[in-house]
Motif scaffolding. Structure first.
Motif, PDB file in Angstrom:
ATOM      1  N   SER A  71     -85.074 -56.100  38.065  1.00  0.00           N
ATOM      2  CA  SER A  71     -83.697 -57.070  38.648  1.00  0.00           C
ATOM      3  C   SER A  71     -83.211 -57.087  37.166  1.00  0.00           C
ATOM      4  CB  SER A  71     -83.594 -58.237  39.956  1.00  0.00           C
ATOM      5  OG  SER A  71     -84.317 -59.034  39.208  1.00  0.00           O
ATOM      6  N   MET A  72     -84.230 -57.809  36.523  1.00  0.00           N
ATOM      7  CA  MET A  72     -83.518 -58.478  35.353  1.00  0.00           C
ATOM      8  C   MET A  72     -83.317 -57.377  34.358  1.00  0.00           C
ATOM      9  SD  MET A  72     -86.327 -61.168  35.187  1.00  0.00           S
ATOM     10  CE  MET A  72     -85.797 -62.733  33.526  1.00  0.00           C
ATOM     11  N   ASP A  73     -81.955 -56.730  34.380  1.00  0.00           N
ATOM     12  CA  ASP A  73     -81.755 -54.972  33.859  1.00  0.00           C
ATOM     13  C   ASP A  73     -81.542 -55.768  31.844  1.00  0.00           C
ATOM     14  OD1 ASP A  73     -79.954 -54.489  36.085  1.00  0.00           O
ATOM     15  OD2 ASP A  73     -79.670 -56.248  36.263  1.00  0.00           O
ATOM     16  N   PHE A  74     -81.403 -57.233  31.384  1.00  0.00           N
ATOM     17  CA  PHE A  74     -81.036 -57.681  30.463  1.00  0.00           C
ATOM     18  C   PHE A  74     -82.334 -56.174  29.549  1.00  0.00           C
ATOM     19  CE2 PHE A  74     -79.181 -60.106  27.317  1.00  0.00           C
ATOM     20  CZ  PHE A  74     -78.550 -59.608  26.173  1.00  0.00           C
ATOM     21  N   ILE A  75     -83.748 -57.152  29.997  1.00  0.00           N
ATOM     22  CA  ILE A  75     -84.811 -57.031  29.443  1.00  0.00           C
ATOM     23  C   ILE A  75     -85.323 -55.987  30.465  1.00  0.00           C
ATOM     24  CG2 ILE A  75     -85.401 -59.063  28.351  1.00  0.00           C
ATOM     25  CD1 ILE A  75     -87.148 -59.678  30.566  1.00  0.00           C
ATOM     26  N   GLY A  76     -85.125 -55.095  31.435  1.00  0.00           N
ATOM     27  CA  GLY A  76     -85.839 -54.167  32.164  1.00  0.00           C
ATOM     28  C   GLY A  76     -85.313 -52.722  31.720  1.00  0.00           C
ATOM     29  N   PRO A  77     -85.561 -51.225  32.756  1.00  0.00           N
ATOM     30  CA  PRO A  77     -86.020 -50.073  32.317  1.00  0.00           C
ATOM     31  C   PRO A  77     -83.889 -49.935  32.385  1.00  0.00           C
ATOM     32  CG  PRO A  77     -87.315 -50.825  33.653  1.00  0.00           C
ATOM     33  CD  PRO A  77     -86.047 -51.802  34.154  1.00  0.00           C
ATOM     34  N   SER A  78     -83.045 -50.500  32.828  1.00  0.00           N
ATOM     35  CA  SER A  78     -81.629 -50.356  32.648  1.00  0.00           C
ATOM     36  C   SER A  78     -81.446 -50.989  31.461  1.00  0.00           C
ATOM     37  CB  SER A  78     -80.822 -50.579  33.734  1.00  0.00           C
ATOM     38  OG  SER A  78     -80.645 -52.334  34.155  1.00  0.00           O
ATOM     39  N   GLY A  79     -81.683 -52.062  31.304  1.00  0.00           N
ATOM     40  CA  GLY A  79     -80.973 -52.468  29.574  1.00  0.00           C
ATOM     41  C   GLY A  79     -82.065 -51.937  28.452  1.00  0.00           C
ATOM     42  N   TRP A 101     -75.167 -54.222   5.317  1.00  0.00           N
ATOM     43  CA  TRP A 101     -76.059 -55.313   6.204  1.00  0.00           C
ATOM     44  C   TRP A 101     -75.090 -55.378   7.750  1.00  0.00           C
ATOM     45  CZ3 TRP A 101     -72.562 -58.314   8.967  1.00  0.00           C
ATOM     46  CH2 TRP A 101     -70.935 -58.433   7.898  1.00  0.00           C
ATOM     47  N   PHE A 102     -73.854 -54.710   7.196  1.00  0.00           N
ATOM     48  CA  PHE A 102     -72.839 -53.923   8.580  1.00  0.00           C
ATOM     49  C   PHE A 102     -73.464 -53.257   9.413  1.00  0.00           C
ATOM     50  CE2 PHE A 102     -68.936 -51.832  10.458  1.00  0.00           C
ATOM     51  CZ  PHE A 102     -68.394 -53.403  11.513  1.00  0.00           C
ATOM     52  N   VAL A 103     -73.718 -52.508   8.578  1.00  0.00           N
ATOM     53  CA  VAL A 103     -74.210 -51.214   9.678  1.00  0.00           C
ATOM     54  C   VAL A 103     -75.756 -51.886  10.537  1.00  0.00           C
ATOM     55  CG1 VAL A 103     -75.697 -48.646   9.059  1.00  0.00           C
ATOM     56  CG2 VAL A 103     -74.088 -49.262   8.570  1.00  0.00           C
ATOM     57  N   VAL A 104     -76.432 -52.763   9.548  1.00  0.00           N
ATOM     58  CA  VAL A 104     -77.974 -53.373  10.827  1.00  0.00           C
ATOM     59  C   VAL A 104     -77.337 -53.713  11.753  1.00  0.00           C
ATOM     60  CG1 VAL A 104     -79.564 -54.285  10.262  1.00  0.00           C
ATOM     61  CG2 VAL A 104     -79.201 -52.365   8.543  1.00  0.00           C
ATOM     62  N   SER A 105     -77.004 -54.570  10.779  1.00  0.00           N
ATOM     63  CA  SER A 105     -75.790 -55.337  12.800  1.00  0.00           C
ATOM     64  C   SER A 105     -75.094 -54.559  13.975  1.00  0.00           C
ATOM     65  CB  SER A 105     -74.649 -56.676  11.229  1.00  0.00           C
ATOM     66  OG  SER A 105     -75.022 -57.337  10.531  1.00  0.00           O
ATOM     67  N   ALA A 106     -74.433 -53.661  12.850  1.00  0.00           N
ATOM     68  CA  ALA A 106     -73.382 -53.008  13.930  1.00  0.00           C
ATOM     69  C   ALA A 106     -74.967 -51.891  14.852  1.00  0.00           C
ATOM     70  CB  ALA A 106     -72.215 -52.270  13.496  1.00  0.00           C
ATOM     71  N   ILE A 107     -75.337 -51.985  14.671  1.00  0.00           N
ATOM     72  CA  ILE A 107     -76.250 -50.641  15.860  1.00  0.00           C
ATOM     73  C   ILE A 107     -77.199 -51.924  16.333  1.00  0.00           C
ATOM     74  CG2 ILE A 107     -78.374 -50.022  15.658  1.00  0.00           C
ATOM     75  CD1 ILE A 107     -78.041 -48.384  12.851  1.00  0.00           C
ATOM     76  N   VAL A 108     -77.121 -53.542  15.451  1.00  0.00           N
ATOM     77  CA  VAL A 108     -78.034 -54.016  16.967  1.00  0.00           C
ATOM     78  C   VAL A 108     -77.213 -54.600  17.557  1.00  0.00           C
ATOM     79  CG1 VAL A 108     -79.085 -55.930  16.815  1.00  0.00           C
ATOM     80  CG2 VAL A 108     -79.530 -54.587  14.953  1.00  0.00           C
ATOM     81  N   THR A 109     -76.086 -54.788  17.350  1.00  0.00           N
ATOM     82  CA  THR A 109     -74.963 -55.315  18.279  1.00  0.00           C
ATOM     83  C   THR A 109     -75.248 -54.503  19.413  1.00  0.00           C
ATOM     84  OG1 THR A 109     -73.844 -56.925  16.522  1.00  0.00           O
ATOM     85  CG2 THR A 109     -72.915 -56.211  18.187  1.00  0.00           C
ATOM     86  N   GLY A 110     -74.350 -53.433  19.003  1.00  0.00           N
ATOM     87  CA  GLY A 110     -74.188 -52.486  20.278  1.00  0.00           C
ATOM     88  C   GLY A 110     -75.562 -51.783  21.105  1.00  0.00           C
ATOM     89  N   ALA A 111     -76.847 -52.162  20.698  1.00  0.00           N
ATOM     90  CA  ALA A 111     -77.890 -52.252  21.344  1.00  0.00           C
ATOM     91  C   ALA A 111     -78.023 -52.742  22.524  1.00  0.00           C
ATOM     92  CB  ALA A 111     -79.370 -51.907  20.157  1.00  0.00           C
ATOM     93  N   LEU A 112     -77.283 -54.744  21.843  1.00  0.00           N
ATOM     94  CA  LEU A 112     -77.729 -55.042  22.201  1.00  0.00           C
ATOM     95  C   LEU A 112     -76.465 -56.070  24.018  1.00  0.00           C
ATOM     96  CD1 LEU A 112     -78.849 -58.422  23.270  1.00  0.00           C
ATOM     97  CD2 LEU A 112     -76.780 -59.395  21.404  1.00  0.00           C
TER      98      LEU A 112
END
Length: 227
Positions: free
Chosen positions: A10-18, A45-56
């Motif tokens: 149920s905690m989607d943020f850290i579960g399968p759907s997340g 740095w922006f590319v890495v940050s954008a990928i991490v932010t997109g994933a988050l």
């Protein structure tokens, strides 16, 4: 054991759907960044940050939708992210033309009186995020502000990991509102700052303030026996 597993799911943020959302969003950003002119030098740095932010953001969207199952909120949150991106560099012309994406989602949700499937959110959010990547490349504060414009989706799920929030409650709407307001404040402070250090400090302070305020709201509401 079964109860704990269901709680984890149920905690989607850290579960399968997340995890699925993070993989899809992060993968798309990683795929399209190669066609830009910011993949080398000072903007690496922006590319890495954008990928991490997109994933988050991709990981947060399922939890955000579950916690605020109200028609129009998803489309409105994407529209606010677009507005925040535009506020970083108002002279950038492509963003007003993309307003039909979140507005379309918002109107559809109001028409069917329930939140749309996450695929609709992705279809509206991903083009806006990618447009922000290309439109903001060049100035550090604008690039950092563009990423922070999506904080409205992240604040609520993060808070719910610390202090559980009942889906569809007044508390969830209040915390979502705090996150949206913080995103707009961040892009108009750190997003237009003159120096790298100033931008990072201001965005970090805004994020921390929104988390603290949200946790206080949840704590007070629970202590008062409200929802």
């Amino acid at each position: 054991m079964a109860t704990e597993f269901e709680r984890w799911r149920s905690m989607d943020f850290i579960g399968p759907s997340g995890a699925v959302g993070a993989a899809i969003a992060g993968g798309i950003v990683a795929l399209f960044q190669q066609f830009g002119d910011f993949s080398g030098g000072a903007n690496r740095w922006f590319v890495v940050s954008a990928i991490v932010t997109g994933a988050l953001v991709g990981a947060a969207m399922p939890a955000f939708r579950r916690l605020v199952p109200v028609a129009g909120v998803g489309g409105g949150a994407i529209a606010l992210a677009l507005a925040g991106t535009y506020l970083c560099v108002p002279e950038t012309s492509q963003f007003p033309n993309m307003l039909f994406l979140p507005i379309g989602v918002l109107l559809l949700e109001l028409a069917v009186r329930q939140p749309l499937h996450l695929s609709w959110y992705a279809a509206a959010a991903i083009p806006i995020f990618l447009a922000g990547m290309y439109g903001m490349s060049g100035r550090f504060s604008a690039m950092a502000g563009m990423l922070f414009a999506w904080w409205g989706f992240v604040n609520l799920p993060l808070v719910s990991l610390i202090r559980p929030i009942e889906p569809g409650s007044r508390t969830s709407l209040l915390v979502a509102g705090v996150g949206a307001f913080a995103a707009l404040v961040g892009v108009r402070t750190g997003g237009i700052a003159k120096s790298t250090g100033e931008s990072l400090v201001e965005l970090a302070l805004v994020a921390l303030a929104s988390l603290v305020c949200s946790i206080i709201i949840v704590t007070i509401t629970k202590a008062a026996g409200g929802r």
